[in-house]
Design a protein around this motif. Structure first.
Motif, PDB file in Angstrom:
ATOM      1  N   ILE A   1       0.850  -1.193   0.000  1.00 52.88           N
ATOM      2  CA  ILE A   1       0.000   0.000   0.000  1.00 52.88           C
ATOM      3  C   ILE A   1       0.888   1.247   0.000  1.00 52.88           C
ATOM      4  O   ILE A   1       0.633   2.213  -0.728  1.00 52.88           O
ATOM      5  CB  ILE A   1      -0.945  -0.007   1.217  1.00 52.88           C
ATOM      6  CG1 ILE A   1      -1.784  -1.296   1.261  1.00 52.88           C
ATOM      7  CG2 ILE A   1      -1.830   1.228   1.219  1.00 52.88           C
ATOM      8  CD1 ILE A   1      -2.531  -1.657   0.011  1.00 52.88           C
ATOM      9  N   ALA A   2       1.951   1.219   0.781  1.00 50.50           N
ATOM     10  CA  ALA A   2       2.884   2.348   0.821  1.00 50.50           C
ATOM     11  C   ALA A   2       3.560   2.540  -0.537  1.00 50.50           C
ATOM     12  O   ALA A   2       3.763   3.677  -0.980  1.00 50.50           O
ATOM     13  CB  ALA A   2       3.922   2.132   1.916  1.00 50.50           C
ATOM     14  N   ALA A   3       3.900   1.438  -1.196  1.00 54.25           N
ATOM     15  CA  ALA A   3       4.539   1.535  -2.514  1.00 54.25           C
ATOM     16  C   ALA A   3       3.614   2.226  -3.505  1.00 54.25           C
ATOM     17  O   ALA A   3       4.047   3.089  -4.278  1.00 54.25           O
ATOM     18  CB  ALA A   3       4.926   0.145  -3.022  1.00 54.25           C
ATOM     19  N   LEU A   4       2.340   1.867  -3.480  1.00 54.35           N
ATOM     20  CA  LEU A   4       1.384   2.526  -4.366  1.00 54.35           C
ATOM     21  C   LEU A   4       1.270   4.008  -4.038  1.00 54.35           C
ATOM     22  O   LEU A   4       1.216   4.854  -4.933  1.00 54.35           O
ATOM     23  CB  LEU A   4       0.003   1.865  -4.264  1.00 54.35           C
ATOM     24  CG  LEU A   4      -0.200   0.610  -5.071  1.00 54.35           C
ATOM     25  CD1 LEU A   4      -1.573   0.017  -4.787  1.00 54.35           C
ATOM     26  CD2 LEU A   4      -0.037   0.882  -6.557  1.00 54.35           C
ATOM     27  N   GLY A   5       1.221   4.329  -2.761  1.00 53.88           N
ATOM     28  CA  GLY A   5       1.139   5.722  -2.344  1.00 53.88           C
ATOM     29  C   GLY A   5       2.351   6.513  -2.789  1.00 53.88           C
ATOM     30  O   GLY A   5       2.236   7.653  -3.248  1.00 53.88           O
ATOM     31  N   THR A   6       3.520   5.904  -2.693  1.00 52.67           N
ATOM     32  CA  THR A   6       4.759   6.559  -3.107  1.00 52.67           C
ATOM     33  C   THR A   6       4.735   6.887  -4.593  1.00 52.67           C
ATOM     34  O   THR A   6       5.216   7.935  -5.014  1.00 52.67           O
ATOM     35  CB  THR A   6       5.968   5.655  -2.791  1.00 52.67           C
ATOM     36  OG1 THR A   6       6.024   5.454  -1.387  1.00 52.67           O
ATOM     37  CG2 THR A   6       7.265   6.257  -3.271  1.00 52.67           C
ATOM     38  N   LEU A   7       4.155   6.008  -5.374  1.00 49.46           N
ATOM     39  CA  LEU A   7       4.109   6.192  -6.819  1.00 49.46           C
ATOM     40  C   LEU A   7       3.476   7.529  -7.193  1.00 49.46           C
ATOM     41  O   LEU A   7       3.899   8.194  -8.124  1.00 49.46           O
ATOM     42  CB  LEU A   7       3.335   5.030  -7.444  1.00 49.46           C
ATOM     43  CG  LEU A   7       3.270   4.959  -8.957  1.00 49.46           C
ATOM     44  CD1 LEU A   7       4.656   4.734  -9.543  1.00 49.46           C
ATOM     45  CD2 LEU A   7       2.329   3.844  -9.377  1.00 49.46           C
ATOM     46  N   PHE A   8       2.463   7.932  -6.438  1.00 50.35           N
ATOM     47  CA  PHE A   8       1.713   9.135  -6.778  1.00 50.35           C
ATOM     48  C   PHE A   8       2.060  10.341  -5.917  1.00 50.35           C
ATOM     49  O   PHE A   8       1.348  11.328  -5.895  1.00 50.35           O
ATOM     50  CB  PHE A   8       0.213   8.839  -6.714  1.00 50.35           C
ATOM     51  CG  PHE A   8      -0.189   7.790  -7.713  1.00 50.35           C
ATOM     52  CD1 PHE A   8      -0.227   8.080  -9.063  1.00 50.35           C
ATOM     53  CD2 PHE A   8      -0.480   6.503  -7.308  1.00 50.35           C
ATOM     54  CE1 PHE A   8      -0.575   7.116  -9.995  1.00 50.35           C
ATOM     55  CE2 PHE A   8      -0.830   5.532  -8.235  1.00 50.35           C
ATOM     56  CZ  PHE A   8      -0.874   5.837  -9.580  1.00 50.35           C
ATOM     57  N   THR A   9       3.180  10.266  -5.216  1.00 49.48           N
ATOM     58  CA  THR A   9       3.636  11.387  -4.401  1.00 49.48           C
ATOM     59  C   THR A   9       4.269  12.436  -5.303  1.00 49.48           C
ATOM     60  O   THR A   9       5.077  12.120  -6.161  1.00 49.48           O
ATOM     61  CB  THR A   9       4.676  10.906  -3.364  1.00 49.48           C
ATOM     62  OG1 THR A   9       4.067   9.935  -2.528  1.00 49.48           O
ATOM     63  CG2 THR A   9       5.189  12.053  -2.517  1.00 49.48           C
ATOM     64  N   LEU A  10       3.885  13.665  -5.083  1.00 53.53           N
ATOM     65  CA  LEU A  10       4.514  14.767  -5.815  1.00 53.53           C
ATOM     66  C   LEU A  10       5.698  15.247  -5.005  1.00 53.53           C
ATOM     67  O   LEU A  10       5.546  15.902  -3.983  1.00 53.53           O
ATOM     68  CB  LEU A  10       3.524  15.919  -6.020  1.00 53.53           C
ATOM     69  CG  LEU A  10       2.422  15.683  -7.032  1.00 53.53           C
ATOM     70  CD1 LEU A  10       1.466  16.867  -7.063  1.00 53.53           C
ATOM     71  CD2 LEU A  10       2.995  15.438  -8.413  1.00 53.53           C
ATOM     72  N   GLU A  11       6.864  14.862  -5.446  1.00 48.95           N
ATOM     73  CA  GLU A  11       8.081  15.304  -4.771  1.00 48.95           C
ATOM     74  C   GLU A  11       8.618  16.512  -5.504  1.00 48.95           C
ATOM     75  O   GLU A  11       8.873  16.463  -6.701  1.00 48.95           O
ATOM     76  CB  GLU A  11       9.139  14.200  -4.784  1.00 48.95           C
ATOM     77  CG  GLU A  11       8.931  13.149  -3.751  1.00 48.95           C
ATOM     78  CD  GLU A  11      10.138  12.220  -3.660  1.00 48.95           C
ATOM     79  OE1 GLU A  11      11.127  12.419  -4.396  1.00 48.95           O
ATOM     80  OE2 GLU A  11      10.079  11.287  -2.861  1.00 48.95           O
ATOM     81  N   ARG A  12       8.747  17.565  -4.778  1.00 44.55           N
ATOM     82  CA  ARG A  12       9.330  18.779  -5.352  1.00 44.55           C
ATOM     83  C   ARG A  12      10.515  19.172  -4.498  1.00 44.55           C
ATOM     84  O   ARG A  12      10.501  18.979  -3.282  1.00 44.55           O
ATOM     85  CB  ARG A  12       8.294  19.894  -5.359  1.00 44.55           C
ATOM     86  CG  ARG A  12       7.126  19.566  -6.284  1.00 44.55           C
ATOM     87  CD  ARG A  12       6.305  20.816  -6.533  1.00 44.55           C
ATOM     88  NE  ARG A  12       5.310  20.552  -7.555  1.00 44.55           N
ATOM     89  CZ  ARG A  12       4.050  20.232  -7.311  1.00 44.55           C
ATOM     90  NH1 ARG A  12       3.631  20.137  -6.083  1.00 44.55           N
ATOM     91  NH2 ARG A  12       3.218  20.024  -8.291  1.00 44.55           N
ATOM     92  N   PRO A  13      11.534  19.744  -5.106  1.00 42.97           N
ATOM     93  CA  PRO A  13      12.672  20.190  -4.311  1.00 42.97           C
ATOM     94  C   PRO A  13      12.213  21.227  -3.279  1.00 42.97           C
ATOM     95  O   PRO A  13      11.315  22.008  -3.543  1.00 42.97           O
ATOM     96  CB  PRO A  13      13.623  20.819  -5.333  1.00 42.97           C
ATOM     97  CG  PRO A  13      13.114  20.409  -6.674  1.00 42.97           C
ATOM     98  CD  PRO A  13      11.682  20.007  -6.520  1.00 42.97           C
TER      99      PRO A  13
END
Length: 118
Positions: A97-109
Motif C-alpha cells: 500500500i505504501a509503494a502505491l502511495g509513493t508512486l503518486f507522491t509529488l516530490e518537489r525540491p
C-alpha cells in the motif's frame, strides 16, 4: 509475492521499462471496482484484516466470485492470506500500500532558503 516493485514517484523521474512493468500488476489489480472496494474494506477493517465472511455482505456477488477477486489482490502482492479454521482471512500488506502511495507522491525540491530573512 514478496518481491514488490520499488515504486519511484512518477513526478521525480521517468519510470524505466522494468519499473513500469513491475507496477502494472498492482495497478491492474485495483483497476476493477470490486477489487478496489475489497481492498478498501480490508484496509478499513479492524487490524487491516478481514475474513471472507466479513466481506460477503457488502456485495451482491457469490462467495467464489469474491474469492477470485481476493486472489487477484493477493497474487498482485496487495494482500496476504491466512487460513484460520474454515475461514480465510485477508491482511493488507502495508509495504504494498505504501509503494502505491509513493508512486503518486509529488516530490518537489525544497524551496531555497538563500536570502530568506535577510
Amino acid at each position: 509475492m514478496s518481491n514488490l516493485p520499488r515504486c519511484v514517484p512518477l513526478a521525480r523521474e521517468p519510470l524505466t521499462v522494468d519499473q513500469a512493468a513491475g507496477v502494472v500488476p498492482l495497478l491492474r489489480a485495483i483497476a476493477d471496482p470490486t477489487r478496489l472496494r475489497l481492498l478498501s474494506l480490508v484496509l478499513s477493517h479492524e487490524g487491516s484484516e478481514a475474513c471472507v465472511c466479513d466481506l460477503l455482505p457488502h456485495f451482491d456477488l457469490s462467495q467464489p466470485t469474491i474469492s477470485h477477486h481476493l486472489k487477484v489482490l493477493h497474487d498482485a502482492g496487495l494482500l496476504d492470506r491466512e487460513k484460520r479454521g474454515t475461514w480465510v482471512y485477508y491482511l493488507a500488506r502495508p509495504e504494498a500500500i505504501a509503494a502505491l502511495g509513493t508512486l503518486f507522491t509529488l516530490e518537489r525540491p525544497a524551496p531555497s532558503l538563500a536570502g530568506a530573512g535577510t
